[in-house]
Design an enzyme around this catalytic site. Structure first.
Site, mmCIF file in Angstrom:
data_model
loop_
_atom_site.group_PDB
_atom_site.id
_atom_site.type_symbol
_atom_site.label_atom_id
_atom_site.label_comp_id
_atom_site.label_asym_id
_atom_site.label_seq_id
_atom_site.Cartn_x
_atom_site.Cartn_y
_atom_site.Cartn_z
ATOM 1 N N ASP A 1 10.083 93.440 62.132
ATOM 2 C CA ASP A 1 9.229 92.293 61.864
ATOM 3 C C ASP A 1 8.288 92.616 60.714
ATOM 4 O OD1 ASP A 1 8.141 89.838 62.090
ATOM 5 O OD2 ASP A 1 6.977 90.237 63.892
ATOM 6 N N LYS B 1 18.720 87.700 68.332
ATOM 7 C CA LYS B 1 17.271 87.639 68.543
ATOM 8 C C LYS B 1 16.976 87.761 70.039
ATOM 9 C CE LYS B 1 14.704 86.592 65.611
ATOM 10 N NZ LYS B 1 14.426 85.372 64.863
ATOM 11 N N CYS C 1 -9.238 62.637 59.809
ATOM 12 C CA CYS C 1 -10.590 62.277 59.397
ATOM 13 C C CYS C 1 -10.457 61.683 57.998
ATOM 14 C CB CYS C 1 -11.496 63.503 59.366
ATOM 15 S SG CYS C 1 -13.084 63.197 58.566
ATOM 16 N N CYS D 1 -16.507 65.436 53.942
ATOM 17 C CA CYS D 1 -16.160 66.283 55.083
ATOM 18 C C CYS D 1 -15.930 67.707 54.547
ATOM 19 C CB CYS D 1 -14.902 65.761 55.770
ATOM 20 S SG CYS D 1 -14.388 66.750 57.196
ATOM 21 N N TYR E 1 17.287 99.302 54.510
ATOM 22 C CA TYR E 1 18.425 98.966 55.377
ATOM 23 C C TYR E 1 19.740 98.707 54.641
ATOM 24 C CZ TYR E 1 16.744 94.167 54.372
ATOM 25 O OH TYR E 1 16.310 93.013 53.765
ATOM 26 N N CYS F 1 -14.551 63.588 64.130
ATOM 27 C CA CYS F 1 -14.292 64.809 63.365
ATOM 28 C C CYS F 1 -15.282 65.899 63.763
ATOM 29 C CB CYS F 1 -14.410 64.518 61.869
ATOM 30 S SG CYS F 1 -14.246 65.991 60.836
ATOM 31 N N LYS G 1 16.168 94.857 64.125
ATOM 32 C CA LYS G 1 15.639 93.873 63.170
ATOM 33 C C LYS G 1 14.119 93.950 63.210
ATOM 34 C CE LYS G 1 16.098 88.979 61.958
ATOM 35 N NZ LYS G 1 14.666 88.675 61.863
ATOM 36 N N GLU H 1 21.672 97.747 63.858
ATOM 37 C CA GLU H 1 20.349 98.160 63.393
ATOM 38 C C GLU H 1 19.301 97.252 64.019
ATOM 39 O OE1 GLU H 1 20.317 98.533 58.957
ATOM 40 O OE2 GLU H 1 22.403 97.913 59.199
#
Length: 675
Positions: free
Chosen positions: A117, A321, A433, A439, A234, A415, A115, A113
């Site tokens: 995402d 994969k 920072c 900030c 699935y 920064c 895969k 099957e």
């Protein structure tokens, strides 16, 4: 119209609309015009209003029904949602096949099957009706998103055919490429003014997977429906008496009305598995959604039981994969983001490039070390990949295409938000920072962290509310929440009505009952996550004990160590942090452990739990251990008193036996508790 006649008509309309919905969203066939469909839906809605007793949760009118929810209930999975072992090469697949053949001593069929995402989801049906939808979460428990799942048009609310009385299926919720593009076009039109001010990248959805995950956690189901999510199923969890193979199970799911792709295949050898992988490696980008690999499963359900699973993965399945796609593009500039702890993250701004089906314009550079490793220069041509097909990253530079007078990219010294000089502590890759009081991104980030669900859980305060509270001068830090009044909010906050004010103030008041370990996490001390906060609270029963401890004493706490200890010391050495804690104490927050009355059966014994259990969920087991005076640990050592081992216990069980740790079954643990 009589109730009996109305019921007859409601049943006819519901059946017809469900069928039309499946034909359109699953089979891709439109049998009637949109107007005819809408007229039938309108008639059904009117009948349900006139005869309220006929309204069912499975009605086609309830796809976008329901009020917004403020919290998603956490639900334990009846069976853990395990992850799959991954491989990236043919050799590992051959090894997987050899192990299967050795363990079973016979040839096997496989089901291949694609895969997808998306976001994994567990769905429970009773009498053919959807009663619960839960996200994967941590695999042991997830969020109940049933009201949002109902908005997914390809997900049946009522099944057809000969289905089991009660059963669970699992699938992948996703946003198709077409929906992703349509959503971004709509967002672009709705935000034309902000986009004109160069904020397009901040407003548009980044990629289909993240957009899907965000949509599924929307509090308003109507907004979920706008995103036009989809789902592929699935597999069935557990055994159905009449189904003996996974392949048959998939086909039965289609018969019952579930949406499955037409890409799965049954094969008889690992060579045929590889043929399937190669075929879809070439063709996968023609699909309507993103896919990053192939899942290979042993077909026989009987073999699933024989092969079993490790603590993390089934031994009868594996995921191959595909190699991440790469593209070359221009590095235009680098901007720097400031996190809530002051950490500075460089972000590469790229010339737009198509990668794995999406347009990539930005990529994280992580820190100064990564910039130096890549030897980046302005206007370099860089290679970009999508890690796991989701997060873009720069993997290299085409030095041969570099301009002769190109200047090396130098990390900033001040920064970008407040211009404070950045510092980099010894042994850390990140620049920080240290201007924690003024900030702006840090101030907002710490406030957002403080009100978050796993911290103080003030769910009535979102990002836009925080922005306005800061802008109107009502808050500058988290202690200011406890000085807010209805009068001040009414006078200064725009579009803030009485109910919003009441919810905000009630949420602030309720947060005073949040236990000490979560308050400690909410303070946002660098490196102190929720688990570490819990470990610290076990040893230092109140905030004063923690703040008076030495670095060495803190580092000795289980799973804490030197880096976290140093961070806590740095935190307490800043006067503004101590002043903040004094204000929060005065406001009535919980800064010490409220000792629960324990039975004392387990007397400070150390426990590790592993495997899957039938009597208790993992969380219930942990709670029982604590209620009876014991302590929960996550790793095996000689100090552990008991390992509670459920089915499919793996490496922890072997290590415990090697170290001579007492191993308990779930039944023995129950007897120990009750004993």
């Amino acid at each position: 119209m009589t109730l009996e006649k109305a019921k007859e008509r409601v049943d006819i309309l519901s059946t017809k609309l469900h069928d039309l919905n499946k034909r359109y969203y699953v089979d891709g066939v439109q049998d009637i015009s949109d107007q005819e469909f809408d007229l039938m839906m309108h008639e059904l809605q009117e009948l349900e209003v006139e005869f309220p007793t006929l309204l069912k949760t499975t009605s086609p009118t309830q796809r976008v029904g329901g009020e917004p929810t403020k919290n998603f209930k956490t639900v334990a999975h009846e069976s853990p949602m395990l992850s799959l072992s991954n491989t990236y090469n043919k050799e590992d697949l051959i090894e997987f096949n050899d192990r299967i053949l050795k363990d079973l001593n016979t040839q096997v069929d496989y089901v291949c099957e694609l895969k997808y995402d998306g976001v994994a989801i567990s769905l429970i049906y009773e009498h053919g009706a959807l009663i619960q939808a839960v996200t994967r979460g941590d695999g042991i428990q997830g969020d109940d998103v049933t009201v949002n799942a109902r908005t997914i048009r390809s997900l049946p609310l009522q099944l057809v055919g000969d289905y089991p009385e009660r059963f669970e299926v699992r699938g992948e919720v996703f946003m198709s490429k077409q929906s992703f593009e349509e959503n971004n076009k709509r967002i672009e039109l709705e935000n034309i003014d902000r986009i004109a001010n160069n904020k397009k990248a901040q407003i548009l959805l980044a990629n289909p997977r993240n957009a899907c995950a965000g949509a599924l956690k929307q509090q308003d189901p109507k907004k979920v429906a706008e995103r036009k999510l989809d789902v592929y199923i699935y597999g069935i969890v557990g055994q159905v008496e009449t189904i003996t193979t996974h392949f048959d199970g998939l086909n039965r799911l289609k018969e019952w009305g579930f949406n499955l792709p037409n890409t799965f295949e049954k094969v008889t050898s690992i060579d045929e598995v590889w043929t399937f992988i190669e075929k879809w490696g070439k063709n996968r980008h023609d699909l309507p959604l993103e896919t990053d690999g192939v899942v290979i499963k042993v077909d026989s359900e009987e073999f699933h039981k024989k092969l079993g699973a490790t603590a993390k993965s089934p031994r009868w399945a594996i995921a191959y994969k595909y190699k991440a796609e790469a593209a070359k593009t221009l590095l235009k500039s680098v901007t720097y983001q400031v996190g809530r702890t002051g950490a500075i993250t460089p972000v590469a701004n790229l010339e737009a490039v198509q990668l794995a089906g999406t347009t990539v314009r930005r990529a994280s550079l992580h820190n100064a070390n990564e910039i130096a490793r890549l030897d980046l220069h302005i206007n370099d041509k860089v290679y970009v990949e999508k890690g796991g097909e989701i997060i873009p990253k720069i993997t290299g530079v085409d030095v041969s295409d570099r301009e002769k007078d190109a200047q090396p990219l130098e990390f900033i010294t001040n920064c970008p938000a407040c211009n404070s000089v950045l510092e980099r502590q010894e042994g850390e890759a990140q620049h920080y920072c240290l201007n924690i009081t003024s900030c702006p991104p840090q101030v907002k980030g710490r406030i957002q962290h403080f009100v978050a669900r796993k911290a103080m859980n003030i769910d009535s305060i979102g990002g836009e509310t925080i922005d306005q509270l800061i802008e109107k001068g009502l808050i500058a830090n988290v202690a200011d929440f406890y000085d807010l009044t209805a009068e001040a909010l009414s006078d200064k906050m725009e579009r803030f009505k009485d109910k919003s004010i009441e919810n905000l103030l009630n949420g602030v008041i309720a947060s005073k009952n949040i236990p000490y370990e979560r308050v400690l996490f909410a303070l946002g001390i660098r490196h102190v996550g929720s688990t570490i906060a819990e470990k610290l609270s076990e040893v230092f029963k109140n905030i004063d004990a923690l703040l008076s401890a030495t670095e060495e004493q803190i580092a000795e706490v289980y799973e804490v160590g030197g880096q976290i200890a140093k961070s806590i010391i740095n935190f307490k050495e800043a006067p503004e942090n101590l002043f903040l804690i004094d204000r929060l104490k005065a406001a009535g927050l919980q800064f010490e452990v409220v000792e629960k009355e324990t039975v004392g059966t387990l007397e400070d014994k150390l426990f590790v739990c592993t495997g899957t259990f039938e009597i208790f969920s993992r969380n219930e087991m942990h709670d029982l251990i604590k209620e009876h005076g014991g302590k929960v640990r996550t790793s095996i050592s000689a100090k552990i008193d008991y390992l509670v081992a459920g089915e499919k216990a793996g490496s922890k069980l072997k290590k415990a036996e090697k170290l001579g740790v007492t191993v308990l079954t779930e039944e023995e643990f129950k007897n120990l508790i009750e004993g």
